[in-house]
Design a protein around this motif. Structure first.
Motif, mmCIF file in Angstrom:
data_model
loop_
_atom_site.group_PDB
_atom_site.id
_atom_site.type_symbol
_atom_site.label_atom_id
_atom_site.label_comp_id
_atom_site.label_asym_id
_atom_site.label_seq_id
_atom_site.Cartn_x
_atom_site.Cartn_y
_atom_site.Cartn_z
ATOM 1 N N ARG A 115 115.415 76.748 79.501
ATOM 2 C CA ARG A 115 114.451 75.659 79.284
ATOM 3 C C ARG A 115 114.261 74.934 80.600
ATOM 4 O O ARG A 115 115.218 74.728 81.351
ATOM 5 N N LEU A 116 113.007 74.534 80.843
ATOM 6 C CA LEU A 116 112.685 73.745 82.027
ATOM 7 C C LEU A 116 111.860 72.544 81.577
ATOM 8 O O LEU A 116 110.767 72.716 81.037
ATOM 9 N N ALA A 117 112.390 71.358 81.764
ATOM 10 C CA ALA A 117 111.663 70.125 81.446
ATOM 11 C C ALA A 117 110.936 69.698 82.713
ATOM 12 O O ALA A 117 111.547 69.580 83.779
ATOM 13 N N CYS A 118 109.626 69.489 82.579
ATOM 14 C CA CYS A 118 108.788 69.234 83.753
ATOM 15 C C CYS A 118 107.979 67.956 83.607
ATOM 16 O O CYS A 118 107.553 67.602 82.499
ATOM 17 N N ARG A 119 107.744 67.312 84.725
ATOM 18 C CA ARG A 119 106.768 66.230 84.819
ATOM 19 C C ARG A 119 105.497 66.862 85.362
ATOM 20 O O ARG A 119 105.553 67.646 86.315
ATOM 21 N N LEU A 120 104.346 66.536 84.761
ATOM 22 C CA LEU A 120 103.088 67.107 85.235
ATOM 23 C C LEU A 120 102.844 66.652 86.663
ATOM 24 O O LEU A 120 102.791 65.463 86.956
ATOM 25 N N HIS A 121 102.718 67.597 87.569
ATOM 26 C CA HIS A 121 102.545 67.333 88.996
ATOM 27 C C HIS A 121 101.071 67.404 89.387
ATOM 28 O O HIS A 121 100.583 66.563 90.135
ATOM 29 N N GLU A 122 100.381 68.434 88.852
ATOM 30 C CA GLU A 122 98.973 68.616 89.189
ATOM 31 C C GLU A 122 98.339 69.573 88.190
ATOM 32 O O GLU A 122 99.006 70.446 87.635
#
Length: 167
Positions: A115-122
């Protein structure tokens, strides 16, 4: 300029094995959204970036391009049924789903390969898809054999079918 027939392109790309992921988010009202994606890749180590590409025609598209955060669940070989559910359009994909709150409170699969939790970058334009670039904020590795999409079938890396279903 030469033009490639889209059907020939799709047939060719079906022979490129890809990981199967279910990407999830939660909108400001608390509604959960998700879709199955095989268009997932690492992008950068510094900063830690990944990309995933939802179809612009998908009912969840607007929720993802507006999301603050999203989760990439890399499915395990025994999770082809989950991939099939999240590949469908129009249904509540979370009913009877094993998804539970994981990193950053995002819907995740505790037994996913990773699992990879991400913040929207672009968000970039990608033709009939959008390219979501996520800055990875947390990871979890389950270590199970991954589910692979190859020749329009969910399969295992060794080539034996995971299930007879396809997306």
């Amino acid at each position: 300029m030469l033009t490639v027939d889209p059907a020939d392109f799709a047939r060719t790309m079906a022979h490129v094995p890809t990981p199967v992921t279910v990407v999830t988010t939660v909108d400001p009202s608390g509604r959960r959204w998700g879709f199955t994606a095989s268009s997932f890749s690492s992008l950068s180590l510094d900063p830690t970036l990944v990309l995933v590409c939802p179809a612009k025609s998908a009912s969840c598209h607007d929720a993802f391009v507006a999301a603050d955060r999203f989760m990439v669940n890399v499915l395990a070989s025994g999770q082809a049924d989950i991939a099939a559910v999240f590949a469908r359009s129009g249904a509540d994909k979370f009913t009877n789903s094993p998804m539970e709150p994981c990193e950053s409170g995002l819907p995740g699969l505790s037994d996913a390969t990773a699992r990879l939790a991400c913040r929207l970058h672009e968000v970039l334009d990608g033709g009939d898809h959008s390219i979501l670039i996520g800055r990875v904020e947390a990871v979890s590795v389950g270590g199970a054999e991954p589910l692979v999409y190859y020749n329009r079938l969910f399969t295992r890396p060794g080539g034996s079918p995971a299930l007879a279903s396809s997306a």
